[in-house]
Design a protein around this motif. Sequence first.
Motif, PDB file in Angstrom:
ATOM      1  N   VAL A 141       0.855  -1.191   0.000  1.00  0.00           N
ATOM      2  CA  VAL A 141       0.000   0.000   0.000  1.00  0.00           C
ATOM      3  C   VAL A 141       0.892   1.243   0.000  1.00  0.00           C
ATOM      4  N   VAL A 142       0.626   2.186  -0.920  1.00  0.00           N
ATOM      5  CA  VAL A 142       1.502   3.358  -1.031  1.00  0.00           C
ATOM      6  C   VAL A 142       0.713   4.655  -0.857  1.00  0.00           C
ATOM      7  N   PRO A 143       0.738   5.215   0.353  1.00  0.00           N
ATOM      8  CA  PRO A 143       0.006   6.455   0.588  1.00  0.00           C
ATOM      9  C   PRO A 143       0.766   7.664   0.057  1.00  0.00           C
ATOM     10  N   ALA A 144       0.029   8.753  -0.198  1.00  0.00           N
ATOM     11  CA  ALA A 144       0.657  10.029  -0.527  1.00  0.00           C
ATOM     12  C   ALA A 144      -0.268  11.126  -0.033  1.00  0.00           C
ATOM     13  N   ILE A 145       0.331  12.290   0.211  1.00  0.00           N
ATOM     14  CA  ILE A 145      -0.467  13.443   0.631  1.00  0.00           C
ATOM     15  C   ILE A 145      -0.346  14.495  -0.465  1.00  0.00           C
ATOM     16  N   LEU A 146      -1.506  14.928  -0.979  1.00  0.00           N
ATOM     17  CA  LEU A 146      -1.519  15.886  -2.085  1.00  0.00           C
ATOM     18  C   LEU A 146      -2.066  17.228  -1.614  1.00  0.00           C
ATOM     19  N   ASN A 147      -1.625  18.281  -2.281  1.00  0.00           N
ATOM     20  CA  ASN A 147      -2.250  19.581  -2.023  1.00  0.00           C
ATOM     21  C   ASN A 147      -3.424  19.780  -2.987  1.00  0.00           C
ATOM     22  N   GLU A 148      -4.071  20.927  -2.893  1.00  0.00           N
ATOM     23  CA  GLU A 148      -5.268  21.220  -3.682  1.00  0.00           C
ATOM     24  C   GLU A 148      -5.011  21.072  -5.188  1.00  0.00           C
ATOM     25  N   HIS A 149      -3.762  21.315  -5.618  1.00  0.00           N
ATOM     26  CA  HIS A 149      -3.436  21.220  -7.049  1.00  0.00           C
ATOM     27  C   HIS A 149      -3.037  19.813  -7.469  1.00  0.00           C
ATOM     28  N   GLY A 150      -3.130  18.895  -6.551  1.00  0.00           N
ATOM     29  CA  GLY A 150      -2.798  17.517  -6.903  1.00  0.00           C
ATOM     30  C   GLY A 150      -1.309  17.251  -6.878  1.00  0.00           C
ATOM     31  N   GLU A 151      -0.541  18.151  -6.272  1.00  0.00           N
ATOM     32  CA  GLU A 151       0.904  17.931  -6.196  1.00  0.00           C
ATOM     33  C   GLU A 151       1.238  17.162  -4.928  1.00  0.00           C
ATOM     34  N   GLU A 152       2.124  16.206  -5.091  1.00  0.00           N
ATOM     35  CA  GLU A 152       2.484  15.379  -3.946  1.00  0.00           C
ATOM     36  C   GLU A 152       3.417  16.146  -3.011  1.00  0.00           C
ATOM     37  N   MET A 153       3.122  16.079  -1.716  1.00  0.00           N
ATOM     38  CA  MET A 153       3.950  16.777  -0.729  1.00  0.00           C
ATOM     39  C   MET A 153       4.773  15.741   0.026  1.00  0.00           C
ATOM     40  N   LYS A 154       6.043  15.997   0.119  1.00  0.00           N
ATOM     41  CA  LYS A 154       6.947  15.053   0.786  1.00  0.00           C
ATOM     42  C   LYS A 154       7.186  15.503   2.230  1.00  0.00           C
ATOM     43  N   GLY A 155       7.751  14.618   3.031  1.00  0.00           N
ATOM     44  CA  GLY A 155       8.137  14.971   4.400  1.00  0.00           C
ATOM     45  C   GLY A 155       6.931  15.331   5.248  1.00  0.00           C
ATOM     46  N   GLU A 156       7.143  16.242   6.181  1.00  0.00           N
ATOM     47  CA  GLU A 156       6.045  16.678   7.039  1.00  0.00           C
ATOM     48  C   GLU A 156       5.048  17.440   6.187  1.00  0.00           C
ATOM     49  N   ALA A 157       3.785  17.046   6.233  1.00  0.00           N
ATOM     50  CA  ALA A 157       2.821  17.684   5.331  1.00  0.00           C
ATOM     51  C   ALA A 157       1.412  17.401   5.798  1.00  0.00           C
ATOM     52  N   GLU A 158       0.486  18.236   5.348  1.00  0.00           N
ATOM     53  CA  GLU A 158      -0.934  17.974   5.598  1.00  0.00           C
ATOM     54  C   GLU A 158      -1.714  18.266   4.333  1.00  0.00           C
ATOM     55  N   GLY A 159      -2.653  17.382   3.993  1.00  0.00           N
ATOM     56  CA  GLY A 159      -3.426  17.582   2.767  1.00  0.00           C
ATOM     57  C   GLY A 159      -4.382  16.426   2.542  1.00  0.00           C
ATOM     58  N   TYR A 160      -4.616  16.110   1.247  1.00  0.00           N
ATOM     59  CA  TYR A 160      -5.550  15.035   0.895  1.00  0.00           C
ATOM     60  C   TYR A 160      -4.848  13.683   0.925  1.00  0.00           C
ATOM     61  N   LEU A 161      -5.491  12.718   1.544  1.00  0.00           N
ATOM     62  CA  LEU A 161      -4.911  11.367   1.585  1.00  0.00           C
ATOM     63  C   LEU A 161      -5.326  10.590   0.337  1.00  0.00           C
ATOM     64  N   VAL A 162      -4.315  10.163  -0.410  1.00  0.00           N
ATOM     65  CA  VAL A 162      -4.578   9.349  -1.601  1.00  0.00           C
ATOM     66  C   VAL A 162      -3.680   8.111  -1.547  1.00  0.00           C
ATOM     67  N   PHE A 163      -3.968   7.145  -2.430  1.00  0.00           N
ATOM     68  CA  PHE A 163      -3.097   5.975  -2.543  1.00  0.00           C
ATOM     69  C   PHE A 163      -2.665   5.842  -3.990  1.00  0.00           C
ATOM     70  N   LYS A 164      -1.365   5.549  -4.137  1.00  0.00           N
ATOM     71  CA  LYS A 164      -0.735   5.668  -5.444  1.00  0.00           C
ATOM     72  C   LYS A 164      -0.898   4.453  -6.331  1.00  0.00           C
ATOM     73  N   GLN A 165      -1.150   3.329  -5.777  1.00  0.00           N
ATOM     74  CA  GLN A 165      -1.300   2.155  -6.633  1.00  0.00           C
ATOM     75  C   GLN A 165      -2.373   1.242  -6.068  1.00  0.00           C
ATOM     76  N   ALA A 166      -2.866   0.367  -6.912  1.00  0.00           N
ATOM     77  CA  ALA A 166      -3.943  -0.525  -6.489  1.00  0.00           C
ATOM     78  C   ALA A 166      -3.407  -1.534  -5.481  1.00  0.00           C
ATOM     79  N   TRP A 167      -4.278  -2.019  -4.608  1.00  0.00           N
ATOM     80  CA  TRP A 167      -3.917  -3.056  -3.641  1.00  0.00           C
ATOM     81  C   TRP A 167      -4.957  -4.172  -3.772  1.00  0.00           C
ATOM     82  N   PRO A 168      -4.653  -5.361  -3.255  1.00  0.00           N
ATOM     83  CA  PRO A 168      -5.498  -6.525  -3.579  1.00  0.00           C
ATOM     84  C   PRO A 168      -6.971  -6.397  -3.192  1.00  0.00           C
ATOM     85  N   GLY A 169      -7.261  -5.804  -2.005  1.00  0.00           N
ATOM     86  CA  GLY A 169      -8.636  -5.868  -1.503  1.00  0.00           C
ATOM     87  C   GLY A 169      -9.540  -4.729  -1.942  1.00  0.00           C
ATOM     88  N   MET A 170      -9.082  -3.842  -2.817  1.00  0.00           N
ATOM     89  CA  MET A 170      -9.917  -2.663  -3.106  1.00  0.00           C
ATOM     90  C   MET A 170     -11.172  -3.010  -3.901  1.00  0.00           C
TER      91      MET A 170
END
Length: 656
Positions: A477-506
């Motif tokens: 499972v690969v989480p990422a945090i995006l800002n309003e423009h859909g840009e991925e934020m690295k390190g300490e960050a707050e924004g939208y929780l998304v997942f970057k790739q499919a996982w078996p149980g979805m």
Amino acid sequence: MSDVYEASADARSSAFLRSLSEYQALYERSLQDPQELWGELAKQFHWQTPSTGPFMQSNLNPALGRVSVTCMAGATTNVCYNLLDHNISENRLGDKVAIYWEGNCLGDSRKLTYQQLLNDTCRMSNVLTNQGVKKGDRVAVYMPMIPELVITLLACSRIGAVHSVVFAGFSADSLAERIMDAQCCLLVTADGFFRGEKMINLKQIADDALDRCREREKGSKGFSEPKCIVVRHLGVAPGGPGVPNRPYTPAKRPCPNLQTPWQDGRDLWWHEVMHKAHEEAPPVWCDSEDPLFILYTSGSTGKPKGMVHTQAGYLLHTAVSHRLVFDLRPSDVYWCTADIGWITGHSYLVYGPLANGATCLLFEGIPTYPEVDRFWQIIDKYQVTLFYTAPTAIRSLMKHGNEPVLRHSRHSLRVLGSVGEPINPEAWHWYHRVIGGGRCPIVDTYWQTETGGFLLAPMPFATPLKPGSATFPFFGVVPAILNEHGEEMKGEAEGYLVFKQAWPGMARTIYGDHRRYEETYFQKFPGFYFTGDGCRRDSDGYYWVTGRVDDLLNMSGHLLSTAEVEAALGAHPAVVEAATVSCPHSLKGQTLYCFVTLQAGHTFSRTLVAELRQKGKIMRRILRKIASGDPDFGDVTTLADPCVPSALFADRCRTT
Ligand code: WTA
């Protein structure tokens, strides 16, 4: 940070994963070579034919074509066969207890071994087949928390039918809507049940729902009224009905003179059809991507979304995550308090634990009946080792103080779990210190109806815990945090929780509306799965889910859509317009504030507030949801301030 909890060296020594670096190494492996790791894990199960493709294939970007996810393409299997036959033949679990059932009333209990569960499941498979149910057909399930519910789900899986469980607290309208949406050909229900002291005539509600289906579908081609199989649960005579050769223990529950409405030709008693059915039924082999079940969840437009889960990936994800996140041992007694009407009950009371050959506790009642110590009493009675519940339940029991807990030993407990909403530190500490006696790690599991299984969760003896954080991603499972423009934020960050790739149980689609699936989860940030949740990542890389960022709200661990509530209020003749917002609530996490503008000539009164509260299925549903967490929540809605011109319909708990 100082508030970090680590397992003792002693507790770590026998765990599957013993240190954060062990977790990290396995996590890296799960991303670098998913085929190798999952291939290894898949050996736990029986595959009638092996997979011919890569472990996972997916497209999560609607601009590149249809959004699709495939796991173990080409493989065929049967989920029920894996849970029962395979565990019995390969792992010799025939005599192991699969289900301890604890009824609503003290002293009312049953137990089923894996072999008994298999026998009953085969009978039920034959019953379904005899009623004309075939592979791919949908079966609606509207039942209390009794073993027959589990048997029904497994029987559907055995013949490749698709179950659609509707929580037994939902109204006739909600049930009717779901039966029609999925065109179910059969309904399985019960005569009635008790929750605490309250009796629910379930068959009456089921009949109302079937009436509604008939009215609405009158004249439309292809709709035939579903058959209805009814478990006699309340109207049962002591000692009966039982299944041949295995009478149930005499019921200690009240046996009221229940009026069960009946339609000959349509309705069938469970015990009568089961009695006639054979005890053997071959499994129907299913493709890895055939549907296993549909489960509805709130949607922001108000119409519930029938999330479709499939076979191979779901089986693997729920089993592996259950085993690792609870550090499951063969001798464990595992108790998940969620109702099977929710995804938690599907994945972590039925499919994951039974796939792992675990002994599970199924509890029909509520935490406060007959007294507020019922949970702790049950833990001692069955020597429960793994306990999984929701923050809202913890908070509602916390308010009764430590004494009801300390009446019981709870020494059997090993791992505690939390799900449904962020757990506030105060509740976390009480759960840890008082319930777990300071010994048991708390696994805070973040996931959704759509995700099938855990996405963020600690490994109990390896991950240092921070109260309120679901910690790190599960394998693959690969989480990422995006800002309003859909840009991925690295390190300490707050924004939208998304997942970057499919996982078996979805979930693979929304039943009958693949477009809506693409729009809801993949349109906002193409290429990512969008959760609808906000999230923060701290300087140690821990994830902290902050709650919904869409127009859904999470009340007592259950999702509601503001649009649904507004529609229900707007249907009242006195109402011109309604607007609903959520706000924080100390017990329920979030609560609803409804602003209502009245038609000229109508004035705000207590009677009107009471009517609005009752208005439509949605408001009833909210009340039922609250009620199902704790009956003290029964009457929760009061008028906050009748003087304000835009009338305020506030939902408050009496105790706050
Ligand atoms: C919330 C329940 C924080 C979240 C399994 C999610 C959580 C929604 C957690 C899904 C958690 C669930 N920490 N928030 N551990 N678990 N949520 O579909 O907002 O009923 O999107 O699935 O619950 O609710 P659902």
